[in-house]
Design a protein around this motif. Structure first.
Motif, short mmCIF file in Angstrom:
data_model
loop_
_atom_site.label_atom_id
_atom_site.label_comp_id
_atom_site.label_asym_id
_atom_site.label_seq_id
_atom_site.Cartn_x
_atom_site.Cartn_y
_atom_site.Cartn_z
N TRP A 248 -46.51 -33.08 88.30
CA TRP A 248 -46.83 -32.96 89.71
C TRP A 248 -46.68 -33.68 90.61
O TRP A 248 -46.86 -33.54 91.58
CB TRP A 248 -47.62 -32.17 89.34
CG TRP A 248 -47.44 -30.81 88.68
CD1 TRP A 248 -45.86 -30.54 88.04
CD2 TRP A 248 -48.05 -29.41 88.65
NE1 TRP A 248 -46.24 -29.46 87.48
CE2 TRP A 248 -47.58 -28.05 87.62
CE3 TRP A 248 -49.48 -29.25 88.58
CZ2 TRP A 248 -48.23 -26.95 87.30
CZ3 TRP A 248 -50.37 -27.96 88.42
CH2 TRP A 248 -49.01 -27.06 87.40
N TYR B 229 -45.21 -34.38 94.85
CA TYR B 229 -45.38 -32.83 94.27
C TYR B 229 -46.56 -31.97 95.68
O TYR B 229 -47.11 -32.68 95.52
CB TYR B 229 -44.44 -32.22 93.88
CG TYR B 229 -43.51 -32.34 92.90
CD1 TYR B 229 -41.79 -32.67 93.93
CD2 TYR B 229 -43.44 -33.52 92.22
CE1 TYR B 229 -40.84 -32.97 93.31
CE2 TYR B 229 -42.47 -33.71 91.81
CZ TYR B 229 -41.03 -34.28 91.83
OH TYR B 229 -39.92 -34.91 91.20
N GLU C 33 -44.21 -26.99 96.51
CA GLU C 33 -42.90 -27.39 95.69
C GLU C 33 -43.57 -27.38 93.98
O GLU C 33 -42.28 -26.87 93.85
CB GLU C 33 -42.85 -28.79 96.38
CG GLU C 33 -42.46 -28.96 97.34
CD GLU C 33 -42.31 -30.87 97.91
OE1 GLU C 33 -41.20 -31.51 98.68
OE2 GLU C 33 -43.25 -31.55 97.08
N ARG D 77 -41.37 -24.53 91.24
CA ARG D 77 -40.45 -24.31 90.10
C ARG D 77 -40.74 -23.50 88.84
O ARG D 77 -40.10 -23.74 87.82
CB ARG D 77 -40.51 -25.59 90.16
CG ARG D 77 -39.42 -26.41 91.32
CD ARG D 77 -38.89 -28.26 90.28
NE ARG D 77 -39.84 -28.87 89.95
CZ ARG D 77 -40.62 -29.58 90.70
NH1 ARG D 77 -40.39 -30.22 91.97
NH2 ARG D 77 -41.62 -30.88 90.48
N GLU D 78 -42.50 -23.71 89.13
CA GLU D 78 -43.29 -23.69 88.07
C GLU D 78 -44.44 -22.76 88.01
O GLU D 78 -45.68 -22.73 88.36
CB GLU D 78 -43.49 -24.79 87.54
CG GLU D 78 -42.82 -26.12 87.00
CD GLU D 78 -43.54 -26.72 86.06
OE1 GLU D 78 -44.46 -26.98 85.82
OE2 GLU D 78 -43.37 -28.55 86.62
#
Length: 189
Positions: free
Chosen positions: A84, A87, A91, A95-96
């Motif tokens: 990570w 980021y 963000e 994504r997660e």
């Protein structure tokens, strides 16, 4: 006699919306301005016997700008955020989302492949507990805001989830006193 340890949060390197995991950017214009403006009220920190900083660029720049000439301490680095790093939370959450939720709710979770919150707090506590205790020694360390938050959790023996409820603003100060395993938080004027 107890050791006195003052932690100073570094100045900013980005706007709040652009804070990135593992960020090691230089101070931005607002950060430089903050340090210059706060310099006179923080000048007393240069009297500390030992002056340290987290190894990031912004912590070194903050310390140097205040005339502290701090020595970088690798153990004071921010939490290792693994993949990570670089980021923003927004963000990564896009994504997660389940991984972020796990990380925020379970202090032993490290879905990013770096350190868990629990491991980070213990690392910072280990650094605190290995500081040399002299006759009234005073240490100053310019750190990442996360390091201050982890130190408070460790010193106060607070549950790891307390980390998320501590807001360390740029150039904020906390002073701890004590020795290994016996720390107190001092609130000063």
């Amino acid at each position: 006699m107890a050791l006195r340890l003052t932690l100073l949060a570094s100045s900013r390197s980005s706007s709040v919306l652009d804070v990135r995991f593992g960020d090691s950017r230089s101070l931005d214009a607002a950060g430089w301005h903050e340090v210059k403006r706060a310099g006179p009220s923080l000048s007393h920190l240069a009297a500390a016997e030992l002056r340290y900083c987290s190894p990031s660029v912004r912590c070194r720049e903050t310390g140097l700008s205040l005339g502290l000439s701090p020595v970088a301490q690798p153990a004071l680095r921010d939490c290792d955020m693994g993949r990570w790093s670089g980021y923003t939370l927004r963000e990564v959450a896009a994504r997660e989302p389940q991984s972020v939720q796990s990380w925020l709710s379970d202090p032993r979770s490290a879905p990013h492949g770096g350190e868990s919150l629990m491991t980070f707090i213990q690392r910072i506590g280990g650094w605190l507990d290995t500081r040399p205790v002299g006759d009234g020694s005073w240490i100053v360390a310019v750190t990442e805001p996360g390091v201050m938050r982890a130190a408070l959790c460790y010193v106060l023996k607070a549950p790891p989830q307390s980390y998320w409820h501590v807001d360390a603003q740029p150039l904020s100060l906390i002073t701890l006193s004590g020795r290994a395993g016996e720390w107190s938080l001092n609130l000063e004027n």
